[in-house]
Design an enzyme around this catalytic site. Structure first.
Site, PDB file in Angstrom:
ATOM      1  N   THR A 179       0.813  -1.219   0.000  1.00 35.90           N
ATOM      2  CA  THR A 179       0.000   0.000   0.000  1.00 35.90           C
ATOM      3  C   THR A 179       0.845   1.268   0.000  1.00 35.90           C
ATOM      4  O   THR A 179       1.913   1.335   0.607  1.00 35.90           O
ATOM      5  CB  THR A 179      -0.946   0.023   1.209  1.00 35.90           C
ATOM      6  OG1 THR A 179      -0.202  -0.259   2.395  1.00 35.90           O
ATOM      7  CG2 THR A 179      -2.046  -1.012   1.051  1.00 35.90           C
ATOM      8  N   ASP A 217       7.649  -6.194   7.990  1.00 36.97           N
ATOM      9  CA  ASP A 217       6.888  -4.942   7.946  1.00 36.97           C
ATOM     10  C   ASP A 217       7.789  -3.737   7.686  1.00 36.97           C
ATOM     11  O   ASP A 217       7.618  -2.674   8.265  1.00 36.97           O
ATOM     12  CB  ASP A 217       6.090  -4.747   9.245  1.00 36.97           C
ATOM     13  CG  ASP A 217       5.076  -3.610   9.137  1.00 36.97           C
ATOM     14  OD1 ASP A 217       4.605  -3.325   8.023  1.00 36.97           O
ATOM     15  OD2 ASP A 217       4.760  -2.994  10.169  1.00 36.97           O
TER      16      ASP A 217
END
Length: 713
Positions: free
Chosen positions: A266, A330
């Site tokens: 994203t 992440d």
């Protein structure tokens, strides 16, 4: 909302003229001087105004104003402040045009003030449903607005692009621009490029497919879109249009059935335009889920955790550079991308400078995407090094926790060595100023993990990495932050200001040899840009995570900062969120100028944390074990690691509902508190799951009560 205008000292016409000369650059802004903001104005970046998130297209966050400088910054005082009505994390950078300051706040609200006096002009509330929080990974935050023509643009947490009349705040249009309102959010600031409004979306921890899109400024209609993750290869790639070949190439770097939950990647921040090449550079998030094995993922997973460049007018792929291949930690690449001309190996190069979560400062050629250098500026253990020619990282085999089956403690951790907090580059010093985190993260692959209809889609087991009571002190001591000045040409640290906690605010540098930063301990500080010497500070009464900015009106330079502690660190870090002290959220806009004598109202006394007084634990060990897993997957993100809240949301160890099985069920399953953001989890949990959660929380509360009593004795 409460606003207080502070008295201003009248100055003579001669003094005004002298001050205007001291500011330097363009003439001071005059009210009504322009009808609206144009592309040319954004490109020229008038000295006295702040027209875009990073001030200029290159996102340098450097101001040429010099009236406030390293010789007189000690005279800086509070000119005015405005208290806000949103007690959540505040992450926005204000914009200033024609004597008006525009700022977004939590819950995507927008406010306009007279930039000289602080007098409110208008306020807009998009009325984001509070239950949107269930799909917002990182608080109800918003990082800013865009201004173009006579309109202000804001992306809302529930996925709308909203245009407002700049003079009145009246809504011109509101258009849902995300693929769905179950998995996507918008927290980033829009950018204006070639007459279009550019913005992506968040949701990578849910079931989202990343993209960047351009919209018509008058209607909100989509003009072009670049998807960052390929779809199902069985469907072909013709629907990707001019980017079909790019998507087909990316698909070869994936395995498994990633498209069924979106794939991640994203674009929730980090959009930079380079007029010299007509390219838009943007950062992408990590692949989802974090654990590749959970969805059978193999390979680099393009174009996640990358810088991607596309044609500004068409969105057509130009190049990419992947900073973290096969990302399972992440390590989003959504940190701000800065463009500058710097010396590289003795030659001046037009480069993109990036310091993403993974702990390296990258220097990339803007036109071609060629890797020029990558240097770690914090401790790094996920890679054993970068290829000197290609920049591709060699993964430490032990960091592949999904393959080893063993726990992995990674440096950096998931909050990154540098997250969204704005960096700044000074052409005068050649230094990049980076808000830096030093915080480890534990990773354990979840067993038999399956995607769920609600909540985080990690594929890891947070219940296995929660801090035990005996390890909290050591973990807190090792979890720190810093403001680092990085010499881009020399590829080394120039100076560092250590801080007791991570998650400090963004940075502003100025031609007055100053660097400004707010921090988590409730101080707004000015340092000398060349040496890092502390020159001035002001107590803000709350932690600061947003970045400051500066502007000039009527011959006077102002420095503004949005204050308000929050964000993902405060929500999910548990006891580590308090390494800098437990600060109450006091959300306000604060504006400073030389000679001002304003003061804040007395700070409220810190809330005395209620004594732990849970009901006795009567559950079974297997309930606690199951409840711990459920809490880790569905609750940690808001209520904190090990059920210790950061401060913005309730600490469930103190919940009055712990004494009643029905009370917990009514909250978790029936959703009686959905208007407060606590939605029903009945799509993923059963009533017996709610009871397991309750028994886990009771056990945690009793364990910590015993620990407190032991310390007290």
């Amino acid at each position: 909302m409460r606003m207080k205008q502070l008295s201003a000292v009248a100055i003579s016409t001669v003094a005004l003229a002298i001050a205007a000369c001291q500011i330097g650059g363009a003439d001071p802004v005059k009210a009504g001087a322009t009808a609206g903001v144009t592309d040319a104005m954004i490109a020229a970046a008038p000295d006295a105004e702040w027209l875009s998130y990073g001030r200029d297209y290159g996102e340098q966050r450097f101001s040429p104003l010099t009236q406030v400088n390293d010789q007189n910054v000690g005279q800086l005082g509070l000119a005015w402040y405005a208290d806000l009505d949103t007690a959540r994390g505040q992450e926005a950078t204000p914009l200033v045009h024609d004597g008006v300051i525009y700022v977004s706040t939590a819950w995507s609200m927008v406010k306009a003030y007279d930039a000289r006096t602080g007098q409110p002009k208008w306020a807009y509330d998009p009325k984001v449903p509070r239950e949107t929080l269930v799909r917002a990974c990182c608080d109800a935050v918003n990082r800013g607005v865009a201004i173009y023509g006579d309109k202000i643009y804001v992306g809302t947490l529930d996925g709308r692009l909203v245009a407002l009349d700049a003079k009145t705040g009246k809504e011109v249009f509101s258009k849902v621009v995300v693929p769905d309102q179950q998995n996507y959010t918008i927290t980033g600031a829009p950018r204006v490029v070639k007459g279009r409004i550019l913005i992506g979306a968040g949701g990578g921890e849910y079931r989202a497919r990343g993209y960047l899109a351009a919209y018509d400024p008058n209607t909100g209609a989509e003009v072009w879109r670049f998807n960052t993750v390929p779809g199902n290869p069985a469907d072909g790639f013709a629907k990707e249009g001019r980017n079909a070949k790019a998507m087909e190439a990316a698909a070869k770097s994936w395995a498994g059935d990633w498209w069924t939950i979106g794939g991640g990647g994203t674009v929730w921040d980090s959009i930079t335009y380079d007029p010299a090449t007509n390219l838009v550079l943007f950062g992408t998030g990590n692949a989802e889920p974090w654990n590749p094995a959970a969805m059978g993922r193999e390979g680099d997973a393009l174009y996640t955790s990358s810088i991607v460049a596309v044609n500004a007018e068409t969105g057509e792929y130009a190049w990419h550079f992947q900073e973290t291949p096969e990302d399972r930690w992440d390590f989003d690449s959504d940190a701000q991308i800065t463009i500058a001309d710097v010396m590289v190996n003795g030659q001046k190069r037009h480069v993109a400078i990036h310091a993403p979560k993974n702990g390296h400062v990258y220097v990339i050629d803007v036109k071609t995407g060629q890797f020029l250098s990558g240097t770690p500026w914090v401790p790094v253990n996920w890679t054993t090094g970068l290829d000197p020619k290609t920049g591709k990282a060699t993964i430490n085999p032990e960091a592949r926790y999904d393959k080893t089956g063993k726990p992995w403690v990674g440096l950096p951790g998931a909050i990154g060595a540098h997250s969204w907090h704005a960096q700044s580059f000074s052409p005068k010093t050649g230094l990049l100023y980076i808000p830096t985190n030093v915080a480890a993260q534990g990773y354990v692959a979840a067993k038999d993990w399956k995607p769920s209809a609600i909540g985080y889609q990690f594929g890891i087991d947070p219940s296995q990495t929660s801090l035990p009571a005996e390890g909290r002190a050591a973990a807190k001591a090792a979890t720190v932050g810093a403001l680092v000045a990085w010499d881009v040409a020399a590829k080394k640290e120039a100076w560092r200001v250590p801080m007791p906690t991570p998650w400090n605010g963004g940075v502003l540098s100025t031609a007055g040899n100053l660097v400004f930063q707010g921090n988590a301990t409730g101080q707004f500080v000015a340092y000398s840009a060349d040496k890092g010497q502390k020159l001035w500070s002001y107590g803000t009464q709350s932690g600061v995570i947003a970045a400051p900015m500066t502007y000039a009106i009527g011959g006077e330079q102002y420095v503004a900062i949005l204050v308000g502690w929050g964000g993902v660190w405060d929500l999910s870090a548990g006891i580590l969120a308090h390494t800098g002290g437990a600060y109450k959220n006091i959300s306000r806009l604060m504006v400073f100028k030389l000679g001002a004598k304003g003061t804040l109202p007395a700070a409220p006394k810190p809330d005395n944390q209620a004594v732990l007084d849970p009901p006795p634990f009567t559950g079974k060990p297997e309930q606690v074990a199951r409840g711990s897993q459920l809490y880790g997957r569905y609750c940690t993100v808001c209520h904190g690691d090990a059920a210790i809240a950061g401060g913005l949301v309730p600490d469930l160890r103190h919940s009055g509902a712990l004494g009643s099985e029905e009370a917990i069920k009514s909250i978790v399953i029936d959703g009686v508190l959905h208007e407060n953001g606590m939605v029903s989890f009945k799509s993923a949990l059963k009533p017996e799951d709610a009871e397991d959660l309750r028994q886990f929380l009771i056990k945690r509360a009793n364990d910590d009560k015993a620990l407190e009593e032991k310390k007290g004795g």
